[in-house]
Design an enzyme around this catalytic site. Structure first.
Site, short mmCIF file in Angstrom:
data_model
loop_
_atom_site.label_atom_id
_atom_site.label_comp_id
_atom_site.label_asym_id
_atom_site.label_seq_id
_atom_site.Cartn_x
_atom_site.Cartn_y
_atom_site.Cartn_z
N CYS A 1 43.11 10.82 32.40
CA CYS A 1 44.50 10.38 31.92
C CYS A 1 44.79 9.06 30.84
O CYS A 1 44.04 8.03 31.64
CB CYS A 1 46.02 10.14 32.87
N CYS B 1 44.99 11.96 24.66
CA CYS B 1 45.43 11.87 25.65
C CYS B 1 45.30 13.40 25.91
O CYS B 1 45.56 13.61 25.26
CB CYS B 1 47.42 12.07 25.59
#
Ligand code: DGL
Length: 283
Positions: free
Chosen positions: A70, A206
């Site tokens: 992440c 992302c």
């Protein structure tokens, strides 16, 4: 023992997928913090606390290494946790656990690329400038981690970051192709307008965005390469494991998928990306 893979939701599966390809029989435990997704609009302290809780869960499940799959957690929480939490936690646990992020491997893949672009010619002076676009959550964009880390390595690369406030949620909730491609096209258009032309290269900063990489591919000019973070992370982790044999990552090829949210089969966007139904257990 195993490798833990942590994300706020399904985005880290893009990294998990490449880890399976690269590391074969290592045992992998995936944790999606879907009770608290998305992270990208939260403040820094909340992201640090949630990331620490996720790591504790994975270390308690027997992981020796946890990959923060992440960008938002890697940008905001990684250094804080490595410096202020992990040393004492490791001592209490009595085994050599560690926490790794995905931004540095991505930046190394991006800055290691050999070519430069001739952007402008003014008089006799040729200015070379490689314009790199990064699409990310607002929290990652606010951290400026991509600009800072790339600037340390390459002064001839100009970094433009485009925050995409709703894109991770659209992907996480399984939005339709039209909504997703409309959002992707709007962000590509916005960043190209800011740069004054399309970027020379792009990073999907992302992990959720890799799930719609084909939409970014279609919205960007064909000559703009995409740097693929999951592959860069898997390659870097394989090197890391070679140099750090003290971490036991298992050999049984065990795959466990946990969620803090609703257990069960994930939506069809995940299935389409994964190639079949994916069943999550309660964390
Ligand atoms: N997949 C995450 C990232 O790479 C987080 C998205 C979110 O929760 O906002 O940044």
């Amino acid at each position: 023992m195993a490798i833990g893979v942590f994300d706020s939701g399904i985005g880290g599966l893009t990294v998990h997928r490449k880890l399976v390809d690269r590391l074969g029989q290592a045992d992998l435990i995936y944790l999606a913090d879907q009770a608290h997704t998305p992270y990208g609009g939260k403040d820094g302290e909340a992201i640090v606390d949630l990331t620490r809780a996720g790591c504790e869960r994975l270390f308690a499940a027997g992981c020796d290494l946890v990959i923060l799959a992440c960008n938002t957690a890697s940008a905001i929480a990684l250094r804080r946790l490595q410096q202020t939490w992990l040393p004492a936690y490791r001592r209490d646990l009595g085994r050599p656990v560690n926490l790794l992020g995905i931004i540095v491997p991505t930046i190394e893949a991006a800055t290691g690329m050999p070519w430069e672009h001739e952007a402008e010619r003014r008089g006799d002076k040729i200015e070379k400038l490689d314009i790199l676009a990064v699409f990310s959550t607002p929290a990652t964009a606010r951290s400026r981690v991509y600009e800072i880390e790339i600037d340390k390595r390459r002064q001839d690369v100009a970094v433009f970051v485009e925050p995409c406030p709703t894109l991770a949620s659209l992907i996480e909730t399984g939005a339709g192709a039209i909504d997703l491609s409309t959002a992707v096209e709007a962000h590509v258009k916005a960043i190209s307008a800011r740069i004054g032309r399309p970027p020379d290269r792009a990073i999907l900063g992302c992990t959720h965005y890799e799930i719609v990489a084909d939409m970014f591919r279609a919205a960007l000019p064909p000559e703009t390469p995409l740097i693929h973070q999951p592959q860069a992370t898997a390659d870097a982790l394989a090197d890391y494991l070679r140099n750090h044999p003290q971490y036991d990552v298992g050999t049984a090829g065990r795959r466990v998928f946990l969620t803090t949210g609703k257990p069960g089969v994930q939506h069809s966007l995940t299935e389409a990306f994964w190639g079949g139904p994916l069943n999550f257990e309660q964390a």
